[in-house]
Write an enzyme that holds these catalytic residues in place. Structure first.
Site, PDB file in Angstrom:
ATOM      1  N   CYS A   1     -17.192   8.759   1.538  1.00  0.00           N
ATOM      2  CA  CYS A   1     -18.573   8.352   1.815  1.00  0.00           C
ATOM      3  C   CYS A   1     -19.347   8.510   0.522  1.00  0.00           C
ATOM      4  CB  CYS A   1     -19.218   9.260   2.849  1.00  0.00           C
ATOM      5  SG  CYS A   1     -18.287   9.408   4.374  1.00  0.00           S
TER       6      CYS A   1
ATOM      7  N   ARG B   1     -18.136   3.006  -1.639  1.00  0.00           N
ATOM      8  CA  ARG B   1     -17.434   4.174  -1.114  1.00  0.00           C
ATOM      9  C   ARG B   1     -17.354   4.183   0.415  1.00  0.00           C
ATOM     10  NH1 ARG B   1     -16.759   8.211  -4.611  1.00  0.00           N
ATOM     11  NH2 ARG B   1     -16.628   9.702  -2.913  1.00  0.00           N
TER      12      ARG B   1
ATOM     13  N   TRP C   1     -18.253   6.268   5.570  1.00  0.00           N
ATOM     14  CA  TRP C   1     -16.923   5.731   5.823  1.00  0.00           C
ATOM     15  C   TRP C   1     -16.344   6.666   6.872  1.00  0.00           C
ATOM     16  CZ3 TRP C   1     -14.074   1.600   4.882  1.00  0.00           C
ATOM     17  CH2 TRP C   1     -12.696   1.678   5.075  1.00  0.00           C
TER      18      TRP C   1
ATOM     19  N   ASN D   1     -19.555  14.347   2.716  1.00  0.00           N
ATOM     20  CA  ASN D   1     -18.444  13.441   2.433  1.00  0.00           C
ATOM     21  C   ASN D   1     -17.175  14.276   2.509  1.00  0.00           C
ATOM     22  OD1 ASN D   1     -16.578  11.699   1.252  1.00  0.00           O
ATOM     23  ND2 ASN D   1     -17.289  12.104  -0.820  1.00  0.00           N
ATOM     24  N   GLY D   2     -16.279  13.965   3.457  1.00  0.00           N
ATOM     25  CA  GLY D   2     -15.035  14.740   3.564  1.00  0.00           C
ATOM     26  C   GLY D   2     -14.678  14.981   5.015  1.00  0.00           C
TER      27      GLY D   2
ATOM     28  N   GLU E   1       6.974  -6.695  -1.134  1.00  0.00           N
ATOM     29  CA  GLU E   1       5.591  -6.311  -1.455  1.00  0.00           C
ATOM     30  C   GLU E   1       5.320  -6.494  -2.961  1.00  0.00           C
ATOM     31  OE1 GLU E   1       2.958  -5.866   0.042  1.00  0.00           O
ATOM     32  OE2 GLU E   1       1.684  -4.627  -1.201  1.00  0.00           O
TER      33      GLU E   1
ATOM     34  N   LYS F   1       2.409  -8.914  -4.472  1.00  0.00           N
ATOM     35  CA  LYS F   1       1.358  -8.448  -5.386  1.00  0.00           C
ATOM     36  C   LYS F   1       1.254  -9.380  -6.583  1.00  0.00           C
ATOM     37  CE  LYS F   1      -0.421  -6.363  -3.457  1.00  0.00           C
ATOM     38  NZ  LYS F   1      -0.330  -6.035  -2.136  1.00  0.00           N
TER      39      LYS F   1
ATOM     40  N   GLU G   1      -0.260 -12.778  -5.559  1.00  0.00           N
ATOM     41  CA  GLU G   1      -1.675 -12.687  -5.181  1.00  0.00           C
ATOM     42  C   GLU G   1      -2.605 -12.688  -6.381  1.00  0.00           C
ATOM     43  OE1 GLU G   1      -2.278 -10.111  -1.140  1.00  0.00           O
ATOM     44  OE2 GLU G   1      -1.411  -9.032  -2.819  1.00  0.00           O
TER      45      GLU G   1
ATOM     46  N   HIS H   1      23.643 -15.744  -1.734  1.00  0.00           N
ATOM     47  CA  HIS H   1      23.535 -16.845  -0.770  1.00  0.00           C
ATOM     48  C   HIS H   1      22.427 -17.825  -1.142  1.00  0.00           C
ATOM     49  CE1 HIS H   1      26.464 -14.870   1.708  1.00  0.00           C
ATOM     50  NE2 HIS H   1      25.743 -13.765   1.706  1.00  0.00           N
TER      51      HIS H   1
ATOM     52  N   LYS I   1     -10.304 -10.284   1.635  1.00  0.00           N
ATOM     53  CA  LYS I   1      -9.857  -8.933   1.975  1.00  0.00           C
ATOM     54  C   LYS I   1      -9.582  -8.802   3.464  1.00  0.00           C
ATOM     55  CE  LYS I   1      -8.919  -4.747   0.952  1.00  0.00           C
ATOM     56  NZ  LYS I   1      -7.600  -4.652   0.308  1.00  0.00           N
TER      57      LYS I   1
END
Ligand code: G6P
Length: 615
Positions: free
Chosen positions: A2, A27, A75, A101-102, A488, A492, A495, A511, A610
């Site tokens: 946060c 954040r 957050w 925050n936490g 993945e 990346k 993208e 193959h 996103k």
């Protein structure tokens, strides 16, 4: 994660705090709130939504005059994003207010104790527990705010950056940190508090960064007095001169959010463990599993649904769940699943994985699964997101906001949650031995440090990137747990650098893809020591004899691949099942550096979004 901001001084505080929160929205941005001291009372306004929503509401709700204010952009971790759970939080008397925050891990026990002593709670948050604990100590012990905060913090377990205000001490703010950042801007008879220096950069270049385990009383009359929370030892304030500009500060000094998020992974993974795993005592606590254990135990099959990077995390989970829990797993693209009239049994468990918790295809697939009577479990990052609400139960990844479009820390924290879940289920079902269970827990506990070590390959990866940045195609190969990592890695690169890349299981190369190999083709091969190593080395030999360029991702100290490959990038040794958490790191960095060298927009690549809330 946060954002927190505070001001005490001679200026009007509200506009400074409001602008500061806007700068900290990266954040967290699910809710926001500000407290203003009007000279006699703490006036508070907060809302679900963005800082802009707060501004609309606050200016109608409370007077904005006053030289002391503090605010929060949230957050969510404990309690869904809504008006009541937003910060700041009052204590019961409304004499104190706090922003935090936490995560306070033992808030449940503390809350019960406070309820017994007559305290009431309006929110579901851990933060409201903390402010009332501080109030209780202040009254019971007859101490000032600073002392009460210190005693309270010695009773809590968890992570925090907090700012607390007591209207009986209107000249000071009390701040503290452990595990979450907190900076104090020092001006001429004025002070600023913030999660990073961006909210006060235009007012002062002088900042004190509190160290973990420190608290400070920030007073207009007496300046900044810092103490250790544990032993009350005084600490001299180290005032630093800020040399960074605004943008650099928001990105924590990194050039891009993606790089920042790659480097956040050791902490993000620790945050995923936090409050869930106690390796020494061998305990894993996950409410979503504890409350629904019978569903998982009786499931004949687990179906994983997801899109993009989350689908890759699902593939890793397939290998892990089948290995540890011995329940058959199917992994489906949500977009295919929803339209292909799938067979779903009421005793299936469906796991939906989504960073944003908003992906339209995943959401539709969940609704379909629910209609068939299956139990649906969500693995999301965004607390209170649509998917986390639609699923029957779930586990959050707690990775903090991911801003870069190319997903990085979301992937490794998704795998982490799925490993913890699998270990818990395997233990309860008796599908792994006591020793295996404890060994995995110990190994998992070491992963954040090993990710840190893996990140030291950055400069070497840059050299590799410079060498192959002009290639038109890349091939990524892996086997077992690292086959999805190869997928993945290829994703990346596609993208953010727009270079064509394909991921393949190493043994499938013969193959088809082997036909593509010539001296122009860089092939990234994941060849960890315990993962079908000899077989992968043979695959590397096959590439070499066709003149392909080999970049090996190997276990530290590897010899055989080193002899064959053009470059090797080492990662620390761990259990094979956990290697995806390490082998992913160099692949993220490789795609990042190639994209930067090609001058691409790393954080906002073309054509991508996103959160994909449309079909
Ligand atoms: C988009 C993003 C990807 C993400 C995918 C699934 O394509 O650009 O990074 O992996 O959606 O998103 P989710 O939020 O459901 O994990």
């Amino acid at each position: 994660m946060c954002g927190i901001v505070g001001y005490i001084g001679h200026r009007k505080a509200y506009p400074i705090v409001l602008k500061g929160l806007q700068r900290l929205e990266y954040r967290g941005y699910d809710s926001a709130g500000i407290a203003i001291f009007d000279g006699s009372d703490i006036k508070l306004s907060k809302t679900k939504g963005k800082v802009a929503d707060l501004q609309d509401r606050l200016e109608k709700e409370i007077p904005t005059e006053g030289n002391l204010a503090f605010g929060h952009t949230r957050w969510a971790t404990h309690g869904v994003p809504n008006d009541v759970n937003s910060h700041p939080h009052y204590s019961n008397s409304q004499n104190l207010a706090i922003i935090h925050n936490g995560i306070i891990e033992n808030y449940g026990t503390l809350r019960q104790e406070l309820i017994k002593r007559g305290y009431t709670f309006t929110s579901e948050t851990d933060t409201e527990v903390l402010v009332n604990l501080i109030e209780e100590i202040k009254i019971k012990e007859g101490v000032k705010l600073g002392k009460a905060v210190q005693i309270a913090l010695n009773e809590v377990v968890g992570a925090y950056a907090i700012t607390v205000f007591d209207k009986e001490r209107p000249h000071e703010l009390v701040v503290a940190r452990l595990g979450s950042p907190l900076a104090i801007g020092v001006g001429e008879e004025e002070f600023f508090i913030a999660s990073d220096a961006s909210p006060f950069i235009e007012y002062t270049k002088n900042a004190i960064y509190l160290e973990d385990g420190e608290m400070a009383i920030v007073s207009r009359e007496k300046g900044v007095r810092i103490r250790k929370i544990k032993n009350d030892k005084q600490v001299a304030a180290n005032v630093q001169e800020l040399k960074m500009n605004l943008e650099q500060i928001e990105k924590g000094g990194y050039e891009h959010f993606m790089l920042k998020e790659i480097y956040e992974q050791p902490n993000a993974i620790s945050d995923t463990f936090r409050g869930r795993m106690r390796p020494k005592s061998g305990i894993i606590k996950m409410a979503g599993i504890d409350d629904n254990f019978e569903k998982f135990k009786n499931a004949k099959r687990i179906i994983i649904i997801a899109c993009g990077t989350s689908w890759h995390a699902g593939l890793v989970a397939e290998y892990i769940i089948e290995e540890l829990v011995r329940t058959p797993v199917e992994v489906e693209y949500a977009s295919e699943f929803r339209y292909r009239n799938p067979i779903i049994y009421p005793d299936d468990v469906v796991i939906a994985i989504s960073q944003s918790g908003e992906t339209a295809d995943t959401m539709a697939a969940i609704k379909l699964a629910k209609k068939s009577g299956a139990f649906v479990f969500g693995v999301c990052n965004v607390v209170g997101s649509s998917i986390s609400r639609e699923t029957h139960a779930g586990a959050y990844t707690h990775a903090g906001p991911e801003i870069g479009v190319a997903s990085t820390k979301a992937f490794t924290t998704q795998i982490t949650v799925l490993v913890i879940m699998s270990l818990k289920l395997a233990k309860e079902k008796g599908t792994i031995t006591h020793t295996e269970y404890h060994n995995y827990l110990q190994e998992l506990d070491l992963i954040p440090e090993k990710v840190k070590e893996a990140l030291t390959c950055n400069d070497h990866v840059k050299t590799v990137a410079a060498k192959y940045k002009e290639a038109s195609n890349f091939l990524y190969l892996g086997r077992g747990y690292n086959f999805p990592v190869a997928l993945e890695g290829a994703l990346k690169l596609k993208e953010i650098s727009y270079i064509h890349a394909e991921g393949y299981p190493a043994a499938e190369m013969k193959h088809g893809p082997i036909a593509l190999i010539d001296e122009q083709m860089p092939v990234v091969v994941i060849a960890t020591r315990k993962g079908h190593y000899e077989k992968v080395v043979s695959n590397i030999q096959e590439i070499k004899s066709r003149k392909g360029k080999i970049i090996g991702i190997v276990t530290k100290g590897d010899k055989a691949v080193k002899e064959l490959a053009d470059y090797v990038i080492e990662v620390p040794e761990t259990s094979e099942l956990l290697t995806p958490l390490l082998t992913t790191i160099p692949l993220q960095l490789l795609s990042y550096h190639i994209a930067v060298m090609l001058d691409k927009n790393v954080d906002q690549p073309r054509n991508l979004a996103k959160s994909v809330t449309v079909e």
